[in-house]
Design a protein around this motif. Structure first.
Motif, PDB file in Angstrom:
ATOM      1  N   MET A 157       9.934   4.717   8.806  1.00 50.44           N
ATOM      2  CA  MET A 157       9.541   6.121   8.824  1.00 50.44           C
ATOM      3  C   MET A 157       8.945   6.547   7.477  1.00 50.44           C
ATOM      4  SD  MET A 157      11.904   9.231  10.239  1.00 50.44           S
ATOM      5  CE  MET A 157      12.974   9.325   8.830  1.00 50.44           C
ATOM      6  N   GLY A 158       9.473   5.978   6.385  1.00 47.46           N
ATOM      7  CA  GLY A 158       9.031   6.375   5.053  1.00 47.46           C
ATOM      8  C   GLY A 158       7.829   5.635   4.509  1.00 47.46           C
ATOM      9  N   ARG A 159       7.476   4.520   5.133  1.00 50.04           N
ATOM     10  CA  ARG A 159       6.366   3.723   4.622  1.00 50.04           C
ATOM     11  C   ARG A 159       5.055   4.489   4.748  1.00 50.04           C
ATOM     12  NH1 ARG A 159       7.329  -0.767   7.059  1.00 50.04           N
ATOM     13  NH2 ARG A 159       8.394  -1.760   5.334  1.00 50.04           N
ATOM     14  N   ASN A 160       4.352   4.653   3.628  1.00 47.84           N
ATOM     15  CA  ASN A 160       3.068   5.370   3.551  1.00 47.84           C
ATOM     16  C   ASN A 160       3.140   6.755   4.188  1.00 47.84           C
ATOM     17  OD1 ASN A 160       1.670   3.234   2.228  1.00 47.84           O
ATOM     18  ND2 ASN A 160       1.657   2.161   4.183  1.00 47.84           N
ATOM     19  N   CYS A 161       4.304   7.354   4.103  1.00 48.97           N
ATOM     20  CA  CYS A 161       4.545   8.661   4.690  1.00 48.97           C
ATOM     21  C   CYS A 161       3.902   9.745   3.825  1.00 48.97           C
ATOM     22  CB  CYS A 161       6.058   8.871   4.762  1.00 48.97           C
ATOM     23  SG  CYS A 161       6.547  10.362   5.566  1.00 48.97           S
ATOM     24  N   LYS A 162       3.150  10.619   4.439  1.00 48.04           N
ATOM     25  CA  LYS A 162       2.475  11.708   3.727  1.00 48.04           C
ATOM     26  C   LYS A 162       3.466  12.846   3.450  1.00 48.04           C
ATOM     27  CE  LYS A 162      -1.875  10.521   3.242  1.00 48.04           C
ATOM     28  NZ  LYS A 162      -2.524  10.430   1.959  1.00 48.04           N
ATOM     29  N   ILE A 163       4.419  12.569   2.573  1.00 44.35           N
ATOM     30  CA  ILE A 163       5.418  13.568   2.181  1.00 44.35           C
ATOM     31  C   ILE A 163       4.730  14.654   1.361  1.00 44.35           C
ATOM     32  CG2 ILE A 163       7.491  13.969   0.798  1.00 44.35           C
ATOM     33  CD1 ILE A 163       8.185  10.994   1.275  1.00 44.35           C
ATOM     34  N   VAL A 164       5.078  15.896   1.650  1.00 45.30           N
ATOM     35  CA  VAL A 164       4.640  17.015   0.820  1.00 45.30           C
ATOM     36  C   VAL A 164       5.880  17.515   0.087  1.00 45.30           C
ATOM     37  CG1 VAL A 164       3.713  19.357   0.782  1.00 45.30           C
ATOM     38  CG2 VAL A 164       2.700  17.640   2.295  1.00 45.30           C
ATOM     39  N   THR A 165       5.804  17.504  -1.237  1.00 43.65           N
ATOM     40  CA  THR A 165       6.911  17.954  -2.071  1.00 43.65           C
ATOM     41  C   THR A 165       6.567  19.332  -2.609  1.00 43.65           C
ATOM     42  OG1 THR A 165       7.415  15.678  -2.710  1.00 43.65           O
ATOM     43  CG2 THR A 165       8.304  17.424  -4.116  1.00 43.65           C
ATOM     44  N   GLU A 166       7.472  20.265  -2.393  1.00 46.15           N
ATOM     45  CA  GLU A 166       7.270  21.631  -2.863  1.00 46.15           C
ATOM     46  C   GLU A 166       8.347  21.943  -3.895  1.00 46.15           C
ATOM     47  OE1 GLU A 166       6.471  26.042  -0.986  1.00 46.15           O
ATOM     48  OE2 GLU A 166       7.030  24.393   0.326  1.00 46.15           O
ATOM     49  N   VAL A 225       9.833  24.803  -6.468  1.00 39.79           N
ATOM     50  CA  VAL A 225       9.907  26.173  -6.962  1.00 39.79           C
ATOM     51  C   VAL A 225      10.771  26.101  -8.210  1.00 39.79           C
ATOM     52  CG1 VAL A 225      10.675  28.526  -6.483  1.00 39.79           C
ATOM     53  CG2 VAL A 225       9.678  27.141  -4.648  1.00 39.79           C
ATOM     54  N   GLN A 226      10.220  26.594  -9.324  1.00 41.32           N
ATOM     55  CA  GLN A 226      10.926  26.526 -10.594  1.00 41.32           C
ATOM     56  C   GLN A 226      10.987  27.900 -11.222  1.00 41.32           C
ATOM     57  OE1 GLN A 226       9.084  23.974 -13.516  1.00 41.32           O
ATOM     58  NE2 GLN A 226      10.645  24.400 -15.054  1.00 41.32           N
ATOM     59  N   ASN A 227      12.183  28.271 -11.650  1.00 41.45           N
ATOM     60  CA  ASN A 227      12.373  29.513 -12.391  1.00 41.45           C
ATOM     61  C   ASN A 227      13.199  29.145 -13.620  1.00 41.45           C
ATOM     62  OD1 ASN A 227      12.670  32.098 -13.303  1.00 41.45           O
ATOM     63  ND2 ASN A 227      13.950  32.793 -11.612  1.00 41.45           N
ATOM     64  N   GLY A 228      12.510  28.810 -14.713  1.00 37.26           N
ATOM     65  CA  GLY A 228      13.214  28.332 -15.908  1.00 37.26           C
ATOM     66  C   GLY A 228      13.875  27.009 -15.619  1.00 37.26           C
ATOM     67  N   ASN A 229      15.206  26.960 -15.684  1.00 39.61           N
ATOM     68  CA  ASN A 229      15.965  25.729 -15.423  1.00 39.61           C
ATOM     69  C   ASN A 229      16.464  25.630 -13.995  1.00 39.61           C
ATOM     70  OD1 ASN A 229      15.714  24.570 -17.965  1.00 39.61           O
ATOM     71  ND2 ASN A 229      17.484  25.659 -18.779  1.00 39.61           N
ATOM     72  N   ASP A 230      16.136  26.605 -13.159  1.00 41.94           N
ATOM     73  CA  ASP A 230      16.554  26.602 -11.751  1.00 41.94           C
ATOM     74  C   ASP A 230      15.436  26.040 -10.882  1.00 41.94           C
ATOM     75  OD1 ASP A 230      18.959  27.886 -12.476  1.00 41.94           O
ATOM     76  OD2 ASP A 230      18.029  29.859 -12.281  1.00 41.94           O
ATOM     77  N   PHE A 231      15.787  25.092 -10.017  1.00 43.07           N
ATOM     78  CA  PHE A 231      14.802  24.415  -9.180  1.00 43.07           C
ATOM     79  C   PHE A 231      15.215  24.418  -7.711  1.00 43.07           C
ATOM     80  CE2 PHE A 231      14.039  22.622 -13.307  1.00 43.07           C
ATOM     81  CZ  PHE A 231      12.704  22.270 -13.334  1.00 43.07           C
ATOM     82  N   THR A 232      14.229  24.538  -6.852  1.00 44.27           N
ATOM     83  CA  THR A 232      14.391  24.222  -5.437  1.00 44.27           C
ATOM     84  C   THR A 232      13.339  23.164  -5.149  1.00 44.27           C
ATOM     85  OG1 THR A 232      15.163  26.432  -4.912  1.00 44.27           O
ATOM     86  CG2 THR A 232      14.365  25.100  -3.072  1.00 44.27           C
ATOM     87  N   TRP A 233      13.786  21.971  -4.770  1.00 46.31           N
ATOM     88  CA  TRP A 233      12.925  20.792  -4.601  1.00 46.31           C
ATOM     89  C   TRP A 233      12.971  20.421  -3.127  1.00 46.31           C
ATOM     90  CZ3 TRP A 233      11.061  18.447  -9.209  1.00 46.31           C
ATOM     91  CH2 TRP A 233      10.328  17.270  -9.026  1.00 46.31           C
ATOM     92  N   THR A 234      11.878  20.681  -2.407  1.00 44.39           N
ATOM     93  CA  THR A 234      11.850  20.459  -0.966  1.00 44.39           C
ATOM     94  C   THR A 234      10.831  19.384  -0.626  1.00 44.39           C
ATOM     95  OG1 THR A 234      12.437  22.766  -0.597  1.00 44.39           O
ATOM     96  CG2 THR A 234      11.530  21.572   1.283  1.00 44.39           C
ATOM     97  N   GLN A 235      11.241  18.455   0.226  1.00 42.81           N
ATOM     98  CA  GLN A 235      10.324  17.432   0.712  1.00 42.81           C
ATOM     99  C   GLN A 235      10.136  17.640   2.202  1.00 42.81           C
ATOM    100  OE1 GLN A 235      12.219  13.828  -0.918  1.00 42.81           O
ATOM    101  NE2 GLN A 235      10.414  13.697  -2.226  1.00 42.81           N
ATOM    102  N   HIS A 236       8.864  17.802   2.596  1.00 45.21           N
ATOM    103  CA  HIS A 236       8.495  17.996   4.003  1.00 45.21           C
ATOM    104  C   HIS A 236       7.943  16.668   4.522  1.00 45.21           C
ATOM    105  CE1 HIS A 236       8.777  22.369   3.462  1.00 45.21           C
ATOM    106  NE2 HIS A 236       8.175  22.172   2.306  1.00 45.21           N
ATOM    107  N   PHE A 237       8.553  16.168   5.584  1.00 50.51           N
ATOM    108  CA  PHE A 237       8.132  14.901   6.174  1.00 50.51           C
ATOM    109  C   PHE A 237       7.353  15.171   7.459  1.00 50.51           C
ATOM    110  CE2 PHE A 237      11.929  14.204   3.719  1.00 50.51           C
ATOM    111  CZ  PHE A 237      11.681  13.025   3.051  1.00 50.51           C
ATOM    112  N   PRO A 238       6.407  14.288   7.815  1.00 54.33           N
ATOM    113  CA  PRO A 238       5.716  14.444   9.099  1.00 54.33           C
ATOM    114  C   PRO A 238       6.740  14.516  10.228  1.00 54.33           C
ATOM    115  CG  PRO A 238       4.670  12.731   7.786  1.00 54.33           C
ATOM    116  CD  PRO A 238       5.946  13.110   7.073  1.00 54.33           C
TER     117      PRO A 238
END
Length: 151
Positions: A54-63, A65-78
């Motif tokens: 499923m992960g091989r050559n997967c067009k993951i979109v990583t989003e 959001v950063q506010n100083g030292n606070d992060f929201t790290w989201t990976q969207h998979f097909p």
């Protein structure tokens, strides 16, 4: 030596430019561009074969959001699957691996890189030339994923 106002402004501009880490250095949306050593790495960390395919050559979109030292790290998979990790640099947070395992980690910032110790690998992320470069290392096996900024 006396500098003109333009030279002083330029020197101040250079001095205060973020080299790797700035207030919002990571913020943006990034699309998978390429990777190196995927198969060896995912086999090393024991990812199930269905997730490997499923992960091989997967067009993951990583989003990010950063506010100083606070992060929201989201990976969207097909196919609609999404993984989100929310963390603050230097504080313990609940995290999830690429295989879906939950764990606790303290994410750090080292030389402009985000660094997280996952259960069986070390993960770093940095911005290089406007691209998101992520490197995961497990027992000497190194996986590198590069994503281009799309927003």
């Amino acid at each position: 030596m006396i500098c003109g106002l333009k030279e002083i402004r330029f020197a101040a501009f250079l001095l205060y430019q973020p080299h790797h880490q700035g207030n919002m250095a990571f913020a943006g949306k990034y699309e998978f561009e390429g990777d190196e050593n995927y198969d060896a790495f995912v086999m090393k960390i024991g990812l199930p074969s269905d997730k490997i395919e499923m992960g091989r050559n997967c067009k993951i979109v990583t989003e990010v959001v950063q506010n100083g030292n606070d992060f929201t790290w989201t990976q969207h998979f097909p196919g609609g699957r999404t993984t989100t990790n929310t963390f603050t640099i230097g504080k313990e947070a609940d995290m999830e691996t690429m295989g879906g395992k939950k764990f606790k980690a303290t994410v750090k910032m080292e030389d402009g890189k985000i660094v997280a110790e996952f259960p069986n690998y070390r993960h770093t992320a940095e911005i290089c030339g406007g691209k998101l470069v992520e490197i995961s290392t497990s027992s000497g096996v190194v996986y590198k994923r590069t994503s281009k900024k799309i927003a």
